[in-house]
Scaffold this motif. Sequence first.
Motif, PDB file in Angstrom:
ATOM      1  N   LEU A 309      64.261  21.710  13.232  1.00 29.10           N
ATOM      2  CA  LEU A 309      64.296  20.259  13.475  1.00 29.10           C
ATOM      3  C   LEU A 309      65.110  19.536  12.397  1.00 29.10           C
ATOM      4  CD1 LEU A 309      60.540  19.642  14.356  1.00 29.10           C
ATOM      5  CD2 LEU A 309      62.454  19.974  15.935  1.00 29.10           C
ATOM      6  N   THR A 310      65.573  18.353  12.755  1.00 29.98           N
ATOM      7  CA  THR A 310      66.284  17.534  11.767  1.00 29.98           C
ATOM      8  C   THR A 310      65.583  16.184  11.605  1.00 29.98           C
ATOM      9  OG1 THR A 310      67.733  16.677  13.478  1.00 29.98           O
ATOM     10  CG2 THR A 310      68.565  18.562  12.213  1.00 29.98           C
ATOM     11  N   TYR A 311      65.736  15.643  10.401  1.00 33.79           N
ATOM     12  CA  TYR A 311      65.205  14.307  10.089  1.00 33.79           C
ATOM     13  C   TYR A 311      66.381  13.487   9.580  1.00 33.79           C
ATOM     14  CZ  TYR A 311      62.846  10.750   7.204  1.00 33.79           C
ATOM     15  OH  TYR A 311      62.435   9.578   6.617  1.00 33.79           O
ATOM     16  N   LYS A 312      66.698  12.433  10.294  1.00 31.13           N
ATOM     17  CA  LYS A 312      67.842  11.580   9.943  1.00 31.13           C
ATOM     18  C   LYS A 312      69.090  12.437   9.708  1.00 31.13           C
ATOM     19  CE  LYS A 312      65.014   7.857   8.099  1.00 31.13           C
ATOM     20  NZ  LYS A 312      64.672   6.996   6.990  1.00 31.13           N
ATOM     21  N   LEU A 316      65.072  20.000   8.323  1.00 31.12           N
ATOM     22  CA  LEU A 316      63.848  19.961   7.509  1.00 31.12           C
ATOM     23  C   LEU A 316      63.805  21.164   6.575  1.00 31.12           C
ATOM     24  CD1 LEU A 316      61.028  19.003  10.053  1.00 31.12           C
ATOM     25  CD2 LEU A 316      62.209  17.528   8.415  1.00 31.12           C
ATOM     26  N   PHE A 331      61.094  13.879   3.486  1.00 25.60           N
ATOM     27  CA  PHE A 331      61.153  12.601   4.187  1.00 25.60           C
ATOM     28  C   PHE A 331      61.387  11.473   3.181  1.00 25.60           C
ATOM     29  CE2 PHE A 331      58.212  15.437   6.467  1.00 25.60           C
ATOM     30  CZ  PHE A 331      58.899  15.553   7.659  1.00 25.60           C
ATOM     31  N   ARG A 334      57.548   9.307   3.710  1.00 23.20           N
ATOM     32  CA  ARG A 334      56.558  10.183   4.347  1.00 23.20           C
ATOM     33  C   ARG A 334      55.382   9.398   4.912  1.00 23.20           C
ATOM     34  NH1 ARG A 334      53.418  13.796  -0.261  1.00 23.20           N
ATOM     35  NH2 ARG A 334      52.851  12.091  -1.617  1.00 23.20           N
ATOM     36  N   ILE A 337      55.954   8.765   8.577  1.00 29.64           N
ATOM     37  CA  ILE A 337      55.690   9.939   9.426  1.00 29.64           C
ATOM     38  C   ILE A 337      54.180  10.144   9.554  1.00 29.64           C
ATOM     39  CG2 ILE A 337      56.068  12.439   9.693  1.00 29.64           C
ATOM     40  CD1 ILE A 337      58.711  10.996   9.731  1.00 29.64           C
ATOM     41  N   PHE A 374      54.947  14.977  16.753  1.00 31.37           N
ATOM     42  CA  PHE A 374      55.930  15.014  15.667  1.00 31.37           C
ATOM     43  C   PHE A 374      57.351  14.828  16.211  1.00 31.37           C
ATOM     44  CE2 PHE A 374      58.365  17.438  12.323  1.00 31.37           C
ATOM     45  CZ  PHE A 374      58.263  16.449  11.359  1.00 31.37           C
ATOM     46  N   LEU A 378      59.807  11.919  14.940  1.00 29.32           N
ATOM     47  CA  LEU A 378      61.152  12.158  14.393  1.00 29.32           C
ATOM     48  C   LEU A 378      62.198  11.334  15.137  1.00 29.32           C
ATOM     49  CD1 LEU A 378      61.512  15.992  13.665  1.00 29.32           C
ATOM     50  CD2 LEU A 378      61.291  14.123  12.023  1.00 29.32           C
ATOM     51  N   ALA A 381      61.973   7.847  13.923  1.00 30.75           N
ATOM     52  CA  ALA A 381      62.571   7.716  12.572  1.00 30.75           C
ATOM     53  C   ALA A 381      64.092   7.654  12.694  1.00 30.75           C
ATOM     54  CB  ALA A 381      62.149   8.881  11.699  1.00 30.75           C
ATOM     55  N   GLU A 382      64.619   8.439  13.607  1.00 33.55           N
ATOM     56  CA  GLU A 382      66.063   8.479  13.842  1.00 33.55           C
ATOM     57  C   GLU A 382      66.566   7.092  14.277  1.00 33.55           C
ATOM     58  OE1 GLU A 382      68.537  11.387  13.024  1.00 33.55           O
ATOM     59  OE2 GLU A 382      66.653  12.124  13.856  1.00 33.55           O
TER      60      GLU A 382
END
Length: 385
Positions: A309-312, A316, A331, A334, A337, A374, A378, A381-382
């Motif tokens: 997975l990716t965060y922004k 990860l 993060f 955090r 999240i 989750f 995510l 958040a994106e």
Amino acid sequence: MSIPASLPLRNDLKGEEPYGAPQLDVPVCLNVNENPYPPAPDVVDTIAERVRQIAPTLNRYPDREHMALRRAFSDYLAKESDTRLDPEQIWAANGSNEIMLQLFQAFGGPGRKALGFAPTYSMYPEYARDTFTQWVTVPRNEDFTLDVDAAIAAINEVRPAMVLVTSPNNPTGTPLPMDQTKRLLAACEQASVDGADEGVHPILVVDEAYVEFRTPGVPSAVTLIDEHPNLAVSRTMSKAFAYAGARVGYIAADRGIVDAMRIVRMPYHLSAVTQAAALAALEHTDEQLSTVAHLRETREATAAWLKGLTYKGRPLTVAHSESNFVYFGLFDDRDFIFNELLRRGVLIRDVGPDGWLRVCMGTDEEMATFRAAFAEVLALAEKEA
Ligand SMILES: Cc1ncc(COP(=O)(O)O)c(C=O)c1O
């Protein structure tokens, strides 16, 4: 908290909060590293029967030395860690929390220091505070493995009474390889202790609360006890053994360490009900541990999934875990999240260095809920980025 200023609370406790992860009434609780599978009906029957059997004796104090339970743990360790110890080399208490507190009471205290490796279990500084022991930490490497050279240098410099190492570590899941345990032990056996007589050496406490989740075949520090009088290995029934509610922890150590703990323990600290319930569960050891292999698989699958997975826009980072939880990040925020997961009914843990979160392995259904929630968070958040 409302402690009136007129109460003579210890000065160093002013402004302190009671420790504990949030206990919230939400559908999916993955925050305190329990085994999510409850005791099977035949285990429940044995527990009820064994407690019923001792009920008519509850007018009497329990066996202060809890010898039957110590013999049962000796049998358990012979099977689980391939090491036969005398019952006198084992000691039990109300959770490994109480075991640790007794160790601090016996070996810590004013003028004494305890050394640990951060990030690690957040209760250690509390035991230190409560026993007036100075808590000193050495940082772990970036991947949360131990910097053994730095650890040994600190043992010689700080001259602690106790060196605490958690394997697998909480919150990171990092195991301590046997050769590193041996190096720490050798360093402790040579080092002196600030505030103690000449010829006194630090004890090494290996906290193996999660050890049953390690890769099968990897030896436990329990195998070293017979040759090392300054080694103590702390264990618990709260995690793999699926018995957190019963509050039973234990230690395997040289008899001298056990005798030191017997000085500071409360008389009759382990109730007859607790002893009976622990013995009942130990009669069903295989059944109680039957979910461990599946939880290991769940951990591997969860770690692999998180790694994809990716965060922004950034992949990860997932720490290598040999436990029943996975530590992942990084993060920018955090809390966002954590709170968005909570809004979706999933409670995890925001603990340790900023940017990291810890999720404990639940049932298959709970993990499916976690994944769905989750993935949504995510994506959110994106969008916010
Ligand atoms: C590393 C470690 N040690 C000890 C404990 C205490 O466990 P218990 O008091 O339930 O045996 C925990 C609980 O989370 C832990 O993470």
